[in-house]
Design an enzyme around this catalytic site. Structure first.
Site, PDB file in Angstrom:
ATOM      1  N   PRO A 116       0.830  -1.223   0.000  1.00 59.97           N
ATOM      2  CA  PRO A 116       0.000   0.000   0.000  1.00 59.97           C
ATOM      3  C   PRO A 116       0.857   1.263   0.000  1.00 59.97           C
ATOM      4  CG  PRO A 116      -0.631  -1.499   1.782  1.00 59.97           C
ATOM      5  CD  PRO A 116       0.643  -2.015   1.212  1.00 59.97           C
ATOM      6  N   GLU A 117       0.498   2.200  -0.849  1.00 58.79           N
ATOM      7  CA  GLU A 117       1.166   3.505  -0.912  1.00 58.79           C
ATOM      8  C   GLU A 117       0.157   4.564  -0.465  1.00 58.79           C
ATOM      9  OE1 GLU A 117       3.232   4.068  -4.665  1.00 58.79           O
ATOM     10  OE2 GLU A 117       3.463   1.917  -4.920  1.00 58.79           O
TER      11      GLU A 117
END
Ligand SMILES: [Zn+2]
Length: 271
Positions: A2-3
């Site tokens: 996840p960014e």
């Protein structure tokens, strides 16, 4: 992994069922995440407290409690949150469970256990080992063209590697770094000293905002707190598209390895 856009979407899907709720219990699996989960501290500072807010900075979620403490959470590679009724069987790899006064459980699941879940007195959060080293969040006001230009000047690296450095810009990871460079028309191998800061600044913000609007990019594990996958993977120009045609110029998208990470780029659109 996840960014920023995925973490932002997790924050947005946590808020409706979490803000204003009281935490009535915490359970932990006893397994270590990136660090050990401090069970006694969680019991003391989280149980009995109401959730005042869910914020985000970089790739960190900040869950602010009425006890004067804040939970600092990083999803690592495979971390995710899920609301569930207590009678629903717990998913494999569930490591922390918060029971809420609504009767729901908030479960943190993390298959590879690279995530972080810590609790700090709220005034000390910004000075914590996790947050104190972070550069500017690219969607906050501190991230100006001038800030980016100064950061680009302060180092001598490939711009792609630079974009992944959380101490300079907090929240950009491999997917959005590749996409931002494509959008800006900048070669991933270009040295930071030669990069047009204004162009890169605009592209970074644009790809992150598009990622949020599409509820994040789901390649393997990522789902939001409602269990929904994102749709941004359908809008990517270069990431994961090695060997396919560029949507703009029809050249073949290439892959190279920089700092042990894959970079995807269009040899014609990016100079
Ligand atoms: Zn192209």
């Amino acid at each position: 992994m996840p960014e920023l856009p995925e973490v932002e979407w997790v924050a947005r899907t946590l808020r409706p069922k979490l803000v204003g709720r009281r935490i009535v219990g915490v359970e932990t699996s006893g397994k270590k995440l990136r660090q050990p989960v401090e069970r006694a501290k969680l019991q003391k500072l989280a149980v009995g407290a109401t959730v005042d807010a869910v914020a985000r900075t970089g790739k960190y979620l900040l869950i602010e409690l009425s006890s004067g403490a804040t939970l600092v959470s990083h999803l690592g590679m495979t971390g995710w949150y899920l609301f569930a009724r207590p009678e629903t069987a717990r998913e494999k790899h569930t490591h922390v469970v918060f029971t809420l006064d609504s009767g729901l459980e908030l479960r943190y699941t993390d298959h590879r256990r690279f995530g972080i879940l810590r609790i700090y007195p709220t005034p000390k959060v910004k000075k914590s080992p996790e947050l104190s080293i972070l550069g500017a969040d690219p969607l906050e006001a501190v991230f100006t063209v001038e800030y980016l230009a100064a950061q680009l000047k302060a180092t001598r690296r490939d711009v792609k590697t630079f974009l992944l450095d959380q101490t300079r810009i907090a929240g950009v990871g491999n997917i959005y770094a590749c996409e931002a460079l494509f959008l800006a028309g900048i070669s991933p191998r270009k040295k930071t000293s030669r990069v047009d800061a204004a162009k890169l600044h605009a592209a970074v913000q644009k790809v992150l905002r598009a990622g949020i609007a599409n509820r994040g990019t789901s390649f393997s594990d990522y789902v939001d707190a409602e269990g929904e996958a994102g749709e941004n993977q359908n809008s990517l120009h270069v990431y994961g598209r090695e060997g396919q045609r560029c949507r703009v110029c029809s050249s073949v998208i290439r892959r190279l390895v920089q700092g042990a990470r894959s970079t995807f780029y269009c040899p014609k659109c990016q100079r």
